[in-house]
Design a protein around this motif. Structure first.
Motif, PDB file in Angstrom:
ATOM      1  N   LEU A 190       0.810  -1.220   0.000  1.00 23.91           N
ATOM      2  CA  LEU A 190       0.000   0.000   0.000  1.00 23.91           C
ATOM      3  C   LEU A 190       0.845   1.272   0.000  1.00 23.91           C
ATOM      4  O   LEU A 190       0.297   2.377   0.033  1.00 23.91           O
ATOM      5  N   GLY A 191       2.159   1.121  -0.007  1.00 24.68           N
ATOM      6  CA  GLY A 191       3.033   2.285  -0.032  1.00 24.68           C
ATOM      7  C   GLY A 191       3.198   2.970   1.314  1.00 24.68           C
ATOM      8  O   GLY A 191       3.684   4.098   1.397  1.00 24.68           O
ATOM      9  N   PHE A 192       2.807   2.275   2.389  1.00 27.86           N
ATOM     10  CA  PHE A 192       2.960   2.806   3.749  1.00 27.86           C
ATOM     11  C   PHE A 192       4.315   2.347   4.272  1.00 27.86           C
ATOM     12  O   PHE A 192       4.427   1.367   4.998  1.00 27.86           O
ATOM     13  N   ASP A 193       5.364   3.067   3.864  1.00 28.41           N
ATOM     14  CA  ASP A 193       6.737   2.659   4.173  1.00 28.41           C
ATOM     15  C   ASP A 193       6.993   2.548   5.667  1.00 28.41           C
ATOM     16  O   ASP A 193       7.660   1.612   6.120  1.00 28.41           O
ATOM     17  N   THR A 194       6.467   3.488   6.439  1.00 28.45           N
ATOM     18  CA  THR A 194       6.685   3.449   7.896  1.00 28.45           C
ATOM     19  C   THR A 194       6.140   2.153   8.477  1.00 28.45           C
ATOM     20  O   THR A 194       6.794   1.511   9.302  1.00 28.45           O
ATOM     21  N   GLY A 195       4.956   1.748   8.057  1.00 34.35           N
ATOM     22  CA  GLY A 195       4.367   0.495   8.527  1.00 34.35           C
ATOM     23  C   GLY A 195       5.227  -0.697   8.157  1.00 34.35           C
ATOM     24  O   GLY A 195       5.436  -1.608   8.962  1.00 34.35           O
ATOM     25  N   PHE A 196       5.744  -0.699   6.924  1.00 37.44           N
ATOM     26  CA  PHE A 196       6.627  -1.787   6.500  1.00 37.44           C
ATOM     27  C   PHE A 196       7.812  -1.915   7.446  1.00 37.44           C
ATOM     28  O   PHE A 196       8.132  -3.006   7.926  1.00 37.44           O
ATOM     29  N   TYR A 197       8.462  -0.786   7.721  1.00 31.67           N
ATOM     30  CA  TYR A 197       9.652  -0.823   8.582  1.00 31.67           C
ATOM     31  C   TYR A 197       9.307  -1.188  10.023  1.00 31.67           C
ATOM     32  O   TYR A 197      10.033  -1.953  10.670  1.00 31.67           O
ATOM     33  N   VAL A 198       8.199  -0.672  10.542  1.00 27.22           N
ATOM     34  CA  VAL A 198       7.807  -0.967  11.928  1.00 27.22           C
ATOM     35  C   VAL A 198       7.484  -2.451  12.084  1.00 27.22           C
ATOM     36  O   VAL A 198       7.996  -3.116  12.996  1.00 27.22           O
ATOM     37  N   PHE A 199       6.649  -2.991  11.195  1.00 25.96           N
ATOM     38  CA  PHE A 199       6.238  -4.391  11.345  1.00 25.96           C
ATOM     39  C   PHE A 199       7.381  -5.358  11.032  1.00 25.96           C
ATOM     40  O   PHE A 199       7.533  -6.381  11.700  1.00 25.96           O
ATOM     41  N   THR A 200       8.202  -5.022  10.052  1.00 23.53           N
ATOM     42  CA  THR A 200       9.383  -5.842   9.777  1.00 23.53           C
ATOM     43  C   THR A 200      10.354  -5.745  10.952  1.00 23.53           C
ATOM     44  O   THR A 200      10.992  -6.742  11.325  1.00 23.53           O
ATOM     45  N   GLY A 201      10.443  -4.576  11.555  1.00 23.17           N
ATOM     46  CA  GLY A 201      11.288  -4.391  12.734  1.00 23.17           C
ATOM     47  C   GLY A 201      10.831  -5.246  13.908  1.00 23.17           C
ATOM     48  O   GLY A 201      11.659  -5.804  14.633  1.00 23.17           O
ATOM     49  N   PHE A 202       9.516  -5.371  14.089  1.00 21.15           N
ATOM     50  CA  PHE A 202       9.006  -6.243  15.158  1.00 21.15           C
ATOM     51  C   PHE A 202       9.439  -7.686  14.924  1.00 21.15           C
ATOM     52  O   PHE A 202       9.873  -8.372  15.856  1.00 21.15           O
ATOM     53  N   VAL A 203       9.306  -8.154  13.682  1.00 25.03           N
ATOM     54  CA  VAL A 203       9.721  -9.525  13.359  1.00 25.03           C
ATOM     55  C   VAL A 203      11.223  -9.685  13.609  1.00 25.03           C
ATOM     56  O   VAL A 203      11.669 -10.674  14.195  1.00 25.03           O
ATOM     57  N   THR A 204      11.988  -8.693  13.200  1.00 27.32           N
ATOM     58  CA  THR A 204      13.444  -8.733  13.376  1.00 27.32           C
ATOM     59  C   THR A 204      13.808  -8.779  14.859  1.00 27.32           C
ATOM     60  O   THR A 204      14.633  -9.600  15.283  1.00 27.32           O
ATOM     61  N   PHE A 205      13.188  -7.910  15.650  1.00 29.51           N
ATOM     62  CA  PHE A 205      13.479  -7.852  17.084  1.00 29.51           C
ATOM     63  C   PHE A 205      13.144  -9.170  17.774  1.00 29.51           C
ATOM     64  O   PHE A 205      13.967  -9.724  18.519  1.00 29.51           O
ATOM     65  N   ALA A 206      11.952  -9.701  17.507  1.00 26.89           N
ATOM     66  CA  ALA A 206      11.545 -10.959  18.144  1.00 26.89           C
ATOM     67  C   ALA A 206      12.436 -12.113  17.699  1.00 26.89           C
ATOM     68  O   ALA A 206      12.840 -12.950  18.522  1.00 26.89           O
ATOM     69  N   SER A 207      12.765 -12.159  16.414  1.00 23.35           N
ATOM     70  CA  SER A 207      13.642 -13.228  15.909  1.00 23.35           C
ATOM     71  C   SER A 207      15.045 -13.118  16.492  1.00 23.35           C
ATOM     72  O   SER A 207      15.680 -14.125  16.809  1.00 23.35           O
ATOM     73  N   PHE A 208      15.518 -11.893  16.646  1.00 22.56           N
ATOM     74  CA  PHE A 208      16.838 -11.678  17.249  1.00 22.56           C
ATOM     75  C   PHE A 208      16.858 -12.198  18.686  1.00 22.56           C
ATOM     76  O   PHE A 208      17.772 -12.932  19.078  1.00 22.56           O
ATOM     77  N   LEU A 209      15.857 -11.823  19.478  1.00 23.04           N
ATOM     78  CA  LEU A 209      15.819 -12.272  20.875  1.00 23.04           C
ATOM     79  C   LEU A 209      15.774 -13.792  20.968  1.00 23.04           C
ATOM     80  O   LEU A 209      16.438 -14.388  21.813  1.00 23.04           O
ATOM     81  N   ASN A 210      14.994 -14.413  20.094  1.00 24.19           N
ATOM     82  CA  ASN A 210      14.857 -15.871  20.143  1.00 24.19           C
ATOM     83  C   ASN A 210      16.134 -16.552  19.658  1.00 24.19           C
ATOM     84  O   ASN A 210      16.632 -17.477  20.312  1.00 24.19           O
ATOM     85  N   SER A 211      16.675 -16.101  18.545  1.00 28.11           N
ATOM     86  CA  SER A 211      17.834 -16.797  17.992  1.00 28.11           C
ATOM     87  C   SER A 211      19.118 -16.557  18.783  1.00 28.11           C
ATOM     88  O   SER A 211      19.946 -17.452  18.910  1.00 28.11           O
ATOM     89  N   VAL A 212      19.284 -15.366  19.333  1.00 29.14           N
ATOM     90  CA  VAL A 212      20.530 -15.039  20.033  1.00 29.14           C
ATOM     91  C   VAL A 212      20.452 -15.322  21.529  1.00 29.14           C
ATOM     92  O   VAL A 212      21.391 -15.857  22.115  1.00 29.14           O
ATOM     93  N   PHE A 213      19.329 -14.982  22.151  1.00 25.81           N
ATOM     94  CA  PHE A 213      19.216 -15.112  23.610  1.00 25.81           C
ATOM     95  C   PHE A 213      18.254 -16.215  24.065  1.00 25.81           C
ATOM     96  O   PHE A 213      18.022 -16.370  25.262  1.00 25.81           O
ATOM     97  N   ASP A 214      17.683 -16.953  23.114  1.00 26.68           N
ATOM     98  CA  ASP A 214      16.731 -18.020  23.441  1.00 26.68           C
ATOM     99  C   ASP A 214      15.531 -17.481  24.231  1.00 26.68           C
ATOM    100  O   ASP A 214      15.021 -18.131  25.124  1.00 26.68           O
ATOM    101  N   LEU A 215      15.112 -16.265  23.900  1.00 31.29           N
ATOM    102  CA  LEU A 215      13.958 -15.640  24.541  1.00 31.29           C
ATOM    103  C   LEU A 215      12.870 -15.479  23.488  1.00 31.29           C
ATOM    104  O   LEU A 215      12.974 -14.635  22.591  1.00 31.29           O
TER     105      LEU A 215
END
Length: 145
Positions: A102-127
């Protein structure tokens, strides 16, 4: 549904894949390439969100390639909290892809950032954030009953 017990190292291995995809999407940006990367990740989440992480491509790779080289797990865990985490992941991927389309770049970055943050915590810290949220809901509903 029967409570399937899984090796807890499997979802952590899967989180490395999710982290790689989501970081790649962030680097590519809110354009067709970044949106396509998140769409692929969305597809990878589908079996995990419906059946559980043991049904994902990354779960299969873990079972067939990685786990035979490891000692047996000290303990197993229910598939339910990681499945809930996969459901949260697919939700954020849908929102990221939708925002990108839809061209909502901020939403793309925010929601992709959430996935990145959660995946980082799980893969690196097992959280596993999704697992923790599942357990909080479970405790709250068990106490209320």
């Amino acid at each position: 549904m029967k409570d399937i017990q899984i090796d807890p190292r499997g979802p952590r291995f899967g989180a490395f894949w999710q982290l790689a995809f989501s970081v790649s999407a962030l680097i590519a940006g809110a354009n067709p390439v970044g949106v396509a990367i998140m769409a692929v990740l969305l597809v990878l989440f589908i079996p995990g969100a419906i059946i559980g992480p043991q049904a994902t491509l990354q779960g299969w790779v873990f079972r067939k390639v990685i786990r035979p080289r490891l000692d047996p797990p000290r303990e197993t865990e229910s598939f339910r909290p990681p499945r809930f985490a996969q459901q949260m992941g697919i939700t954020f991927c849908i929102l990221a892809v939708g925002s990108g389309l839809l061209g909502f770049d901020t939403g793309f970055y925010v929601f992709t950032g959430f996935v990145t943050f959660a995946s980082f915590l799980n893969s690196v810290f097992d959280l596993c954030l999704g697992c923790e949220i599942y357990l909080l809901f479970k405790r709250a509903t068990t106490r209320a009953a």
